[in-house]
Motif scaffolding. Structure first.
Motif, PDB file in Angstrom:
ATOM      1  N   LEU A 228       0.816  -1.212   0.000  1.00  0.00           N
ATOM      2  CA  LEU A 228       0.000   0.000   0.000  1.00  0.00           C
ATOM      3  C   LEU A 228       0.846   1.257   0.000  1.00  0.00           C
ATOM      4  O   LEU A 228       1.903   1.320   0.638  1.00  0.00           O
ATOM      5  CB  LEU A 228      -0.917  -0.001   1.225  1.00  0.00           C
ATOM      6  N   GLY A 229       0.359   2.289  -0.687  1.00  0.00           N
ATOM      7  CA  GLY A 229       1.065   3.557  -0.738  1.00  0.00           C
ATOM      8  C   GLY A 229       0.132   4.736  -0.524  1.00  0.00           C
ATOM      9  O   GLY A 229      -1.073   4.662  -0.812  1.00  0.00           O
ATOM     10  N   LEU A 230       0.685   5.825  -0.009  1.00  0.00           N
ATOM     11  CA  LEU A 230      -0.022   7.091   0.140  1.00  0.00           C
ATOM     12  C   LEU A 230       0.894   8.215  -0.345  1.00  0.00           C
ATOM     13  O   LEU A 230       2.114   8.167  -0.146  1.00  0.00           O
ATOM     14  CB  LEU A 230      -0.414   7.339   1.602  1.00  0.00           C
ATOM     15  N   TYR A 231       0.301   9.240  -0.941  1.00  0.00           N
ATOM     16  CA  TYR A 231       1.064  10.380  -1.445  1.00  0.00           C
ATOM     17  C   TYR A 231       1.356  11.362  -0.314  1.00  0.00           C
ATOM     18  O   TYR A 231       0.482  11.654   0.515  1.00  0.00           O
ATOM     19  CB  TYR A 231       0.298  11.078  -2.561  1.00  0.00           C
ATOM     20  N   ASP A 232       2.591  11.873  -0.302  1.00  0.00           N
ATOM     21  CA  ASP A 232       2.957  12.864   0.702  1.00  0.00           C
ATOM     22  C   ASP A 232       2.596  14.264   0.204  1.00  0.00           C
ATOM     23  O   ASP A 232       1.950  14.428  -0.841  1.00  0.00           O
ATOM     24  CB  ASP A 232       4.443  12.760   1.063  1.00  0.00           C
ATOM     25  N   GLY A 233       3.025  15.282   0.948  1.00  0.00           N
ATOM     26  CA  GLY A 233       2.643  16.645   0.631  1.00  0.00           C
ATOM     27  C   GLY A 233       3.230  17.201  -0.643  1.00  0.00           C
ATOM     28  O   GLY A 233       2.753  18.227  -1.154  1.00  0.00           O
ATOM     29  N   VAL A 234       4.254  16.545  -1.204  1.00  0.00           N
ATOM     30  CA  VAL A 234       4.860  17.028  -2.445  1.00  0.00           C
ATOM     31  C   VAL A 234       4.597  16.071  -3.606  1.00  0.00           C
ATOM     32  O   VAL A 234       5.237  16.167  -4.653  1.00  0.00           O
ATOM     33  CB  VAL A 234       6.380  17.259  -2.275  1.00  0.00           C
ATOM     34  N   ASP A 323      -4.528   9.749  -6.916  1.00  0.00           N
ATOM     35  CA  ASP A 323      -3.893  10.949  -6.348  1.00  0.00           C
ATOM     36  C   ASP A 323      -4.667  11.525  -5.161  1.00  0.00           C
ATOM     37  O   ASP A 323      -4.191  12.442  -4.488  1.00  0.00           O
ATOM     38  CB  ASP A 323      -3.675  12.014  -7.422  1.00  0.00           C
ATOM     39  N   GLN A 324      -5.866  10.984  -4.899  1.00  0.00           N
ATOM     40  CA  GLN A 324      -6.628  11.398  -3.719  1.00  0.00           C
ATOM     41  C   GLN A 324      -6.227  10.610  -2.472  1.00  0.00           C
ATOM     42  O   GLN A 324      -6.701  10.906  -1.380  1.00  0.00           O
ATOM     43  CB  GLN A 324      -8.128  11.214  -3.973  1.00  0.00           C
TER      44      GLN A 324
END
Length: 347
Positions: A228-234, A323-324
């Motif tokens: 699993l992955g999540l996008y950081d602030g950048v 991207d959400q």
């Protein structure tokens, strides 16, 4: 010369009372409710000049938290056994990762961390106070003894954990503290302390997150786990953990589902690791997938930006764009002071 702790009626090897998982906060009279803290459970022993913190597994913790030992040694009462949780606030957040850093072999490193990020002991039960052994007393009596003790002893390292007798107040903790509260512990006010028994009830937050499925590992029956992955602030995709809660039939079907998405690694930030000393010979090879699939998972706790344990798969989210799937979904524990303020406002 008497042995350390021989003046206590409760041996340092005594295991703490534990909790079994419940589906909902118990209703009806005769219950006490407390926040479930995210830290190291321990029993605190003092017998004269001897002070020790014992973990749930029976291992000494005192050398790793000298500032807490010092606070206990400075108290006027020279004999006691207390039950609590070691927590470590970093700013407004409780940091389990910072607690783990304390388990270090170098005394110089521990001493440095104890000054820079001192720990606290949240106390919620009293097993012995002076010559009074309270194990067989009801919780209502033990709580009254603990409150009286901490009116004289509370300080920056020692705190009384909040408690409430109204289940609606406990339910409001969940509703109004957001995801800052890890759970609620329910105890019978008329029950004695039962070392080693699951004589309490814990009700945990049902936390969910929508994650990008960035790869998979195989097992005996097909797909072993989804990565699993999540996008950081950048906008970088960080690996945050895995889910493996599938039946054997589902694992076989997953291979067919995932095959069209195989491609280059989507993890542009941190990526799944390879072989390590914890792998015990197991294969850690993984197959990357394009960042197109989104899965909703249930998780319990987060440490250093990753799920501390394996998550539970709930459903696919074809309605959600990859991207959400951002890290701001994850729960962050409030510090004891911040959380106590929230609980006081609710009560």
């Amino acid at each position: 010369m008497p042995l350390p702790f021989s003046g206590l009626a409760i041996a340092p090897e005594t295991p703490p009372m534990e909790a079994k998982l419940g589906d909902e906060i118990p209703a009806g009279p005769g219950w006490q409710f407390e926040p479930k803290w995210d830290g190291f459970r321990c029993l605190a022993f003092r017998d004269g000049d001897a002070v020790e913190l014992m973990s749930k597994s029976g291992k000494p913790l005192g050398r790793y938290f000298p500032e807490v030992v010092e606070a206990l040694a400075a108290l006027r009462e020279r004999r006691f056994v207390l039950d609590g949780e070691l927590v470590l606030p970093v700013g407004e957040v409780l940091s389990f990762a910072a607690l783990q850093l304390r388990l270090h072999p170098a005394a110089s490193r521990i001493e440095k961390l104890s000054r820079e990020t001192p720990a606290q002991l949240m106390l919620f039960d009293c097993l012995q106070l002076g010559g009074d052994v309270l194990l067989d007393k009801p919780l209502s009596k033990r709580r009254a003894a603990l409150e009286g003790f901490l009116r004289r002893a509370a300080g920056p390292r020692l705190h009384l954990s909040p408690a409430a007798g109204d289940p609606q107040v406990a339910a409001a903790w969940f509703e109004r503290s957001g995801e800052a509260l890890d759970g609620v512990i329910a105890k019978r006010t008329d029950a004695p302390y039962r070392p080693g028994e699951r004589a309490m009830i814990k009700v945990k937050q049902q936390r969910t997150a929508d994650c990008v499925v960035g790869g998979y590992r195989t097992g005996k029956h097909g797909i072993g786990s989804l990565l699993l992955g999540l996008y950081d602030g950048v906008g970088k995709l960080d690996y945050v953990g895995y889910t493996s809660s599938f039946s054997d039939a589902d694992r076989a079907a997953l291979a067919e589902l995932l095959a069209p998405y195989e491609g280059p690694s989507p993890f542009t930030g941190s990526a799944p690791g390879g072989q390590s000393r914890w792998s015990a010979g197991r294969s850690t090879e993984w197959t990357p997938l394009r960042a197109e699939l989104v899965a909703e998972v249930t998780y319990d706790q987060v440490t250093a930006g990753r799920f501390r344990h394996g998550t539970t798969f709930r459903r696919w989210r074809p309605d959600k764009r990859p991207d959400q799937c951002t890290q701001d979904q994850l729960a962050h524990e409030l510090s004891p002071a911040a959380l106590e303020q929230v609980l006081a406002e609710i009560a």
